[in-house]
Motif scaffolding. Structure first.
Motif, short mmCIF file in Angstrom:
data_model
loop_
_atom_site.label_atom_id
_atom_site.label_comp_id
_atom_site.label_asym_id
_atom_site.label_seq_id
_atom_site.Cartn_x
_atom_site.Cartn_y
_atom_site.Cartn_z
N ALA A 100 0.85 -1.13 0.02
CA ALA A 100 -0.12 -0.03 -0.05
C ALA A 100 0.75 1.44 -0.07
O ALA A 100 1.97 1.33 0.48
CB ALA A 100 -0.90 -0.02 1.12
N PRO A 101 0.43 2.38 -0.50
CA PRO A 101 1.52 3.60 -0.62
C PRO A 101 1.15 4.24 0.77
O PRO A 101 2.16 5.01 1.31
CB PRO A 101 0.44 4.42 -1.43
N ALA A 102 0.30 4.01 1.74
CA ALA A 102 -0.08 4.56 2.78
C ALA A 102 -0.74 3.76 3.85
O ALA A 102 -1.48 3.37 3.61
CB ALA A 102 -0.68 6.20 2.68
N ILE A 103 -0.37 3.85 5.07
CA ILE A 103 -1.07 3.23 6.15
C ILE A 103 -0.95 4.13 7.38
O ILE A 103 -0.18 4.91 7.62
CB ILE A 103 -0.40 1.87 6.46
N ARG A 104 -2.25 4.34 7.97
CA ARG A 104 -2.48 5.19 9.08
C ARG A 104 -1.67 4.90 10.38
O ARG A 104 -0.84 5.74 10.80
CB ARG A 104 -3.92 5.42 9.37
N ARG A 105 -1.69 3.68 10.58
CA ARG A 105 -1.05 3.16 11.92
C ARG A 105 -0.32 1.96 11.59
O ARG A 105 -0.50 0.74 12.08
CB ARG A 105 -2.08 2.87 13.00
N GLU A 114 -6.62 -1.87 4.28
CA GLU A 114 -5.74 -1.05 3.89
C GLU A 114 -4.56 -1.31 2.92
O GLU A 114 -4.09 -0.49 2.45
CB GLU A 114 -4.82 -0.53 5.24
N TYR A 115 -4.80 -2.33 2.66
CA TYR A 115 -3.65 -2.85 1.48
C TYR A 115 -4.04 -3.11 -0.03
O TYR A 115 -5.43 -3.70 -0.15
CB TYR A 115 -2.92 -4.04 1.81
N ILE A 116 -3.67 -2.65 -1.01
CA ILE A 116 -4.19 -2.52 -2.30
C ILE A 116 -3.92 -3.46 -3.15
O ILE A 116 -4.66 -3.96 -3.95
CB ILE A 116 -3.79 -1.24 -3.03
N VAL A 117 -2.47 -4.10 -3.16
CA VAL A 117 -1.98 -5.08 -3.77
C VAL A 117 -1.79 -6.13 -3.08
O VAL A 117 -1.20 -6.15 -2.15
CB VAL A 117 -0.68 -4.41 -4.58
N TRP A 118 -2.09 -7.44 -3.62
CA TRP A 118 -1.78 -8.58 -2.87
C TRP A 118 -1.17 -9.65 -3.84
O TRP A 118 -1.53 -9.77 -4.99
CB TRP A 118 -3.16 -9.38 -2.31
N GLY A 119 -0.46 -10.54 -2.91
CA GLY A 119 0.12 -11.46 -3.92
C GLY A 119 -0.60 -12.82 -3.93
O GLY A 119 -1.79 -12.75 -3.36
#
Length: 128
Positions: A100-105, A114-119
């Motif tokens: 992900a490009p950004a994570i709050r915590r 919160e994660y956009i791309v997955w394997g």
């Protein structure tokens, strides 16, 4: 969009070790600012394991794996590894890497949404 591929899963006895790899199609991009490992066992919710950011210089591990699992990066930042030592039967699960490009915590357990791309995932089985 960046693509992730996990490798390295397998079957080991309790106390053994495995190294998982997660290779990104591109390196040092904003889309992979944060990279995390998740795992999911049958009948259980997907849980965060670890997350790395700041060029892989910052890391967070959930208590259940702290001291046993370590995120390692390559120089080009195109691949991250999950070094798993002292494996336990409860570590048995399908392991996924995500970015992900950004994570709050990032200092809290990774949250799947919160994660956009997955394997595609790689299976880890630990026998007693």
């Amino acid at each position: 969009q960046v693509q992730l591929v996990e490798r390295g899963g397998g079957s080991v006895q309790a106390g053994g070790s495995l190294i998982l790899s997660c290779s990104a199609s591109t390196g040092n991009t904003e889309s992979t600012n944060y990279m995390a490992w998740f795992r999911q066992a049958p009948g259980k919710e997907r849980e965060g394991v670890a997350v790395s950011w700041n060029g892989r210089t910052s890391t967070y591990y959930v208590d259940s794996v702290k001291g046993r699992f370590t995120i390692v990066r390559d120089i080009a930042k195109t691949t991250i590894y999950l070094q798993m030592d002292a494996l336990k039967p409860e570590d048995t699960a399908m392991y996924y890497c995500a970015a992900a490009p950004a994570i709050r915590r990032p200092w809290l357990p990774p949250i799947p949404t919160e994660y956009i791309v997955w394997g595609q995932g790689t299976q880890v089985t630990v026998s007693a």
